[in-house]
Scaffold this active site. Structure first.
Site, PDB file in Angstrom:
ATOM      1  N   ASN A 284       1.002  -0.938  -0.160  1.00  0.00           N
ATOM      2  CA  ASN A 284      -0.104   0.137  -0.457  1.00  0.00           C
ATOM      3  C   ASN A 284       0.812   1.321  -0.356  1.00  0.00           C
ATOM      4  OD1 ASN A 284       0.869   0.026   2.715  1.00  0.00           O
ATOM      5  ND2 ASN A 284      -0.801   0.254   4.017  1.00  0.00           N
ATOM      6  N   LYS A 285       2.309   1.249  -0.067  1.00  0.00           N
ATOM      7  CA  LYS A 285       2.871   2.264   0.306  1.00  0.00           C
ATOM      8  C   LYS A 285       3.024   3.476  -1.295  1.00  0.00           C
ATOM      9  CE  LYS A 285       3.454   1.812   4.637  1.00  0.00           C
ATOM     10  NZ  LYS A 285       2.877   1.148   4.684  1.00  0.00           N
TER      11      LYS A 285
END
Ligand SMILES: Cc1ncc(COP(=O)(O)O)c(C=O)c1O
Ligand SMILES: Cc1ncc(COP(=O)(O)O)c(C=O)c1O
Lengths: 395, 395
Positions: free
Chosen positions: A221-222
């Site tokens: 998710n980064k």
């Protein structure tokens, strides 16, 4: 929970729609993008057989991370939590110590402290950055600690306070210079949790390179991902050497002998994952530029949304805007939850900030300062879809 | 070290040469092989964006592992050390407990114990299996422990003995039934370190499925690899559920809320790595069959090598022959090292067994039984090149 649809909820969804359009398959919060050399590098690992602990990509990834962040050293590891665990150990944090962290953070910030046998000690955040508040920190330390033989002592618990872990929330840099000053006055090391802030700068310098050590995460998710991964940043060569050693079973180099001389970890990032990271880093600038376009568009459109405040990068900072966020001007958990359910139902994946760490059962009895701002932020923050590709939709 | 080339060293190298031919680029100890759907599955992850914690391959890999081993449940994690750490925690092992492990093992077996705050307690191995000796274990427990309120007490240290971790050395199954009997008599749980023994069976049942929990490793040097990876095996649904929960930050399922209710870990295996594992598992039987051909050839040729004894699978066992091994009939560290340097110089990557764990500085003061057989094995074991592809050369 009161489920009456608020006017605010309609406003919220209509702004999202205005920026992103109609969510046909739904807009998720943050999606990775593989538009560069990802397949090429990963295929090379598979073709040569170098997918695991041997291979060039781990070194290459570390070199590129150091170049990008201008840290002297980057040590790639299996994820951000592991990076934080090792960074804390390297600062001498051990069983029975207390470590200052914000209550407004992802659970990993506290877990890594617990993995050292240490105890999180929560301090308040500021609305200016969403991160640790230097003034609140200083006031709290003044009131509740004293200098003792072994270091700084918490007069209430009798335990040593052994470090401070500021976190750059959603990618927005904390007031790191001020925090370092306070830390210095109390003799505490600082480890920056920069898991969310690759590409974010405080006064022109990359987050994670101010403290004794900093850590990054490359979770899916980064802003860039290695599948799962993380890194330790430091300007201290000896700490970097130790970080590498401790994360690779502390094996003394030898042609065949297995001789290890410390209790250590298997926190290696596999070459396969590092290959993905190298390709992702090559396109980071482009990714961040498109994310910023999306942010600009959100900022513009949210201006006319009464009752909602779009979160902007702090003064003197350049943020990666990892997760765009709005705040309810009147904090309220129930209003927040109505906005969340309305938006999620409409196909816009939104989420609140994390449940404050001092409210989680395993950390509920940990020491803490007063946390009025964290409480307020918890009841007002909402993250909104932030993938780079959404910039194209928002034009 | 005396560097006189022994006649034994010439014999050793000439047997290796007879089986494998001349090492043009050198023969390494164990290389992974990617000859199946690795590309396809990994590319699919990249194309769909599912490289991290979401995606179908983790579930699929767990299902295939459970089917293959006939364990009720398999929980995929980031590596074997992490698997072992969680397995120990699930057995209630905590700070100040002692855990019985063989001194003849890879350092991870001891490290995982230390990661729980517990203390390794070393017991001897047997030449029959290269693993824990059930008789030595029983004798040692009889002589040095007593039943106490909290469980089994070590009368010398006063600490609780809280579990036993047998390890299946180089893939050869230990005498697990006998070990379970002894463990049962002393009320101790058993966690099998099957890191090296995927594809190995004891009396027709897969290693790692006898104890309360078992663990596997998919490091790059193992029979299958995920880059880095591991798994927890168990027939207990509740333990499997807890293993999954503890390795994924103990987050309560909720549409948007972040609520975690235990100190937990980020030990997730990324979907990208699981995809590799799925493809590797599909070809496992073929890989093992070719490894066995190589073993047959080694066995045959080593028969005429005086002074060396080829290590065969134990009685009633089917071994994966992960790493083929020979033993010096007259154990001697210096002779062993001459063989190792001669073979490595000649391009055949060979290695000794691990330095015995009780000789490593961080474990030197841990409690232990007498370890005569482990000492003997340390001074006599040599692993030889064992990759499956070598079978083709050895025909
Ligand atoms: C603030 C913060 N700290 C630590 C972590 C831990 O990183 P990882 O998930 O890679 O273990 C994360 C990301 O998940 C995070 O957001
Ligand atoms: C006996 C043994 N236990 C544990 C491990 C740890 O596995 P990993 O390297 O995947 O952490 C290994 C493999 O390296 C091993 O050989």
């Amino acid at each position: 929970m009161d489920n009456t649809p608020l006017p605010l909820a309609s406003t919220f969804v209509s702004v999202l729609q205005q920026v992103l359009g109609a969510p046909e398959k739904g807009f998720s919060l943050h999606e990775p993008e593989f538009a560069g050399n990802e397949w090429k590098y990963v295929k090379e690992c598979i073709d040569t057989g170098w997918v695991s602990s041997i291979g060039k990509y781990v070194d290459e990834f570390e070199r590129c991370l150091a170049t990008y962040t201008e840290a002297k050293h980057a040590v790639a590891v299996v994820n951000g939590t592991a990076a934080q665990h090792i960074a804390l150990l390297l600062m001498g944090i051990g069983p029975g110590d207390e470590v200052i962290i914000p209550s407004l953070s992802f659970v990993a910030t506290a877990n890594a402290v617990a993995h050292c046998g240490a105890i999180p000690h929560f301090v308040d955040s500021t609305e200016r950055t969403l991160g640790l508040d230097p003034e609140a920190l200083e006031k709290h330390l003044k009131q509740t600690t004293e200098r003792a033989a072994g270091g700084l002592r918490n007069t209430l618990t009798g335990r040593r306070i052994a470090g401070i872990v500021p976190m750059h929330t959603f990618g927005h840099p904390v007031e790191i210079t001020e925090l370092l000053e306070v830390a210095g006055r109390f003799g505490l090391p600082v480890i920056e949790d920069a898991a969310e802030s690759l590409g974010s700068y405080y006064q022109g310098r990359h987050t994670g390179t101010f403290g004794h050590l900093g850590i990054l995460s490359f979770n899916g998710n980064k802003v860039i991902t290695t599948g799962g991964g993380g890194a330790i940043l430091t300007n201290d060569s000896e700490l970097a050497r130790k970080a590498k050693y401790l994360t690779t079973t502390a094996k003394r180099p030898h042609r065949w002998e297995f001789f290890h001389d410390e209790i250590a970890y298997n926190y290696r990032l596999p070459n396969l994952n590092a290959a993905l990271g190298c390709a992702q880093l090559e396109r980071l600038e482009d990714t961040l530029a498109r994310k910023r376009q999306l942010t600009e568009r959100y900022r513009e459109v949210f201006q006319s949304a009464h009752g909602l405040h779009f979160v902007e990068e702090p003064k003197d900072c350049h943020s990666n805007y990892w997760l765009n966020a709005v705040r309810l001007i009147d904090p309220s958990m129930s209003a927040r939850d109505i906005l969340l359910s309305t938006a999620n139902d409409a196909g816009f994946q939104c989420r609140p900030a994390w449940t404050l760490l001092h409210k989680l059962p395993m950390y509920a009895s940990c020491p803490r300062a007063e946390l009025p701002t964290a409480e307020k932020l918890e009841a007002s923050l909402i993250n909104i879809p932030s993938s780079a590709y959404l910039a194209e939709l928002s034009r």
